[in-house]
Design a protein around this motif. Sequence first.
Motif, mmCIF file in Angstrom:
data_model
loop_
_atom_site.group_PDB
_atom_site.id
_atom_site.type_symbol
_atom_site.label_atom_id
_atom_site.label_comp_id
_atom_site.label_asym_id
_atom_site.label_seq_id
_atom_site.Cartn_x
_atom_site.Cartn_y
_atom_site.Cartn_z
ATOM 1 N N LEU A 1 6.323 13.855 68.914
ATOM 2 C CA LEU A 1 7.045 15.065 69.281
ATOM 3 C C LEU A 1 6.104 16.241 69.086
ATOM 4 O O LEU A 1 5.267 16.231 68.181
ATOM 5 N N SER A 2 6.262 17.254 69.915
ATOM 6 C CA SER A 2 5.447 18.453 69.722
ATOM 7 C C SER A 2 6.022 19.260 68.562
ATOM 8 O O SER A 2 7.219 19.172 68.255
ATOM 9 N N VAL A 3 5.165 20.023 67.933
ATOM 10 C CA VAL A 3 5.616 20.875 66.831
ATOM 11 C C VAL A 3 6.646 21.867 67.347
ATOM 12 O O VAL A 3 7.638 22.152 66.676
ATOM 13 N N SER A 4 6.459 22.358 68.558
ATOM 14 C CA SER A 4 7.425 23.318 69.113
ATOM 15 C C SER A 4 8.786 22.662 69.359
ATOM 16 O O SER A 4 9.823 23.280 69.137
ATOM 17 N N THR A 5 8.798 21.401 69.772
ATOM 18 C CA THR A 5 10.069 20.678 69.937
ATOM 19 C C THR A 5 10.748 20.497 68.589
ATOM 20 O O THR A 5 11.961 20.686 68.463
ATOM 21 N N LEU A 6 9.976 20.142 67.584
ATOM 22 C CA LEU A 6 10.540 20.002 66.239
ATOM 23 C C LEU A 6 11.123 21.325 65.754
ATOM 24 O O LEU A 6 12.217 21.367 65.196
ATOM 25 N N ALA A 7 10.380 22.408 65.983
ATOM 26 C CA ALA A 7 10.772 23.716 65.462
ATOM 27 C C ALA A 7 12.101 24.204 66.019
ATOM 28 O O ALA A 7 12.829 24.938 65.340
ATOM 29 N N LYS A 8 12.452 23.784 67.229
ATOM 30 C CA LYS A 8 13.697 24.240 67.854
ATOM 31 C C LYS A 8 14.936 23.836 67.063
ATOM 32 O O LYS A 8 15.966 24.489 67.134
ATOM 33 N N ASP A 9 14.840 22.752 66.301
ATOM 34 C CA ASP A 9 16.017 22.219 65.617
ATOM 35 C C ASP A 9 16.169 22.686 64.175
ATOM 36 O O ASP A 9 17.068 22.215 63.466
ATOM 37 N N LYS B 1 -1.384 14.233 63.448
ATOM 38 C CA LYS B 1 -1.245 15.307 64.430
ATOM 39 C C LYS B 1 -2.450 15.261 65.358
ATOM 40 O O LYS B 1 -3.570 15.030 64.916
ATOM 41 N N ARG B 2 -2.168 15.464 66.647
ATOM 42 C CA ARG B 2 -3.269 15.507 67.621
ATOM 43 C C ARG B 2 -2.978 16.599 68.631
ATOM 44 O O ARG B 2 -1.813 16.969 68.869
ATOM 45 N N ALA B 3 -4.047 17.098 69.204
ATOM 46 C CA ALA B 3 -3.921 18.145 70.217
ATOM 47 C C ALA B 3 -3.855 17.516 71.600
ATOM 48 O O ALA B 3 -4.568 16.559 71.898
ATOM 49 N N GLU B 4 -2.965 18.064 72.398
ATOM 50 C CA GLU B 4 -2.908 17.701 73.814
ATOM 51 C C GLU B 4 -2.700 19.002 74.577
ATOM 52 O O GLU B 4 -1.578 19.518 74.633
ATOM 53 N N GLY B 5 -3.796 19.509 75.104
ATOM 54 C CA GLY B 5 -3.734 20.826 75.722
ATOM 55 C C GLY B 5 -3.453 21.868 74.659
ATOM 56 O O GLY B 5 -4.085 21.909 73.613
ATOM 57 N N ARG B 6 -2.463 22.683 74.916
ATOM 58 C CA ARG B 6 -2.085 23.735 73.957
ATOM 59 C C ARG B 6 -1.085 23.242 72.925
ATOM 60 O O ARG B 6 -0.803 23.942 71.960
ATOM 61 N N GLU B 7 -0.542 22.073 73.129
ATOM 62 C CA GLU B 7 0.467 21.556 72.198
ATOM 63 C C GLU B 7 -0.158 20.709 71.104
ATOM 64 O O GLU B 7 -1.210 20.106 71.290
ATOM 65 N N ARG B 8 0.533 20.674 69.977
ATOM 66 C CA ARG B 8 0.169 19.795 68.881
ATOM 67 C C ARG B 8 1.272 18.758 68.760
ATOM 68 O O ARG B 8 2.434 19.091 68.560
ATOM 69 N N LEU B 9 0.886 17.495 68.941
ATOM 70 C CA LEU B 9 1.843 16.400 68.880
ATOM 71 C C LEU B 9 1.733 15.705 67.538
ATOM 72 O O LEU B 9 0.626 15.506 67.013
ATOM 73 N N VAL B 10 2.869 15.349 66.974
ATOM 74 C CA VAL B 10 2.880 14.665 65.681
ATOM 75 C C VAL B 10 3.672 13.375 65.799
ATOM 76 O O VAL B 10 4.619 13.262 66.576
ATOM 77 N N ARG B 11 3.236 12.390 65.018
ATOM 78 C CA ARG B 11 3.957 11.123 64.941
ATOM 79 C C ARG B 11 3.787 10.587 63.532
ATOM 80 O O ARG B 11 2.802 10.875 62.850
#
Length: 120
Positions: free
Chosen positions: A36-44, A67-77
Motif C-alpha cells: 500500500l502507498s503511504v498516502s493510501t494508508l494516511a487517508k484512513d 518501503k520502496r519507491a515507485e515514482g513519487r509514491e512510497r509503497l510499504v509491505r
Amino acid sequence: MVAQTELSDEQIDRVFHALATATRRDILRRTIDGELSVSTLAKDYDMSFAAVQKNVAVLEEAGLIVKRAEGRERLVRADPAMIAKARALLAKYEELWRSRIDRLDALLAEEPETQRTEGE
C-alpha cells in the motif's frame, strides 16, 4: 549461509516499540496482504500525513515493513520474515511462562510432608 532466526536485544526492543501503538499494529496488519502507498494508508487515520510517515518509519526501523519507491509514491509491505522471527520470539516467551506455571501447579498440587505428619 545460515539464516538468522534469533533477534538481538536491540532488534527485540525495536519490534516491541513498533508494536506498542494501535496505529502501527494496524499499518502492519493492512500491509500483510500486499503493498500500500503511504498516502493510501494516511487517508484512513485521523492524523497528519507526516505522522503516518513517522509511524511507517518506526515499523521500517524495526524491520517489520519494507518501503520502496515507485515514482513519487512510497509503497510499504509487511516483511513476513521479520514477523516470523517476532512470532518465534513470542512463542519462546510463551513456552517459558507455560513451563513456569506448570511447575507452580505441580508444587501447589503436592501435599507437603510436614502438613501430613503434623495433622495426624
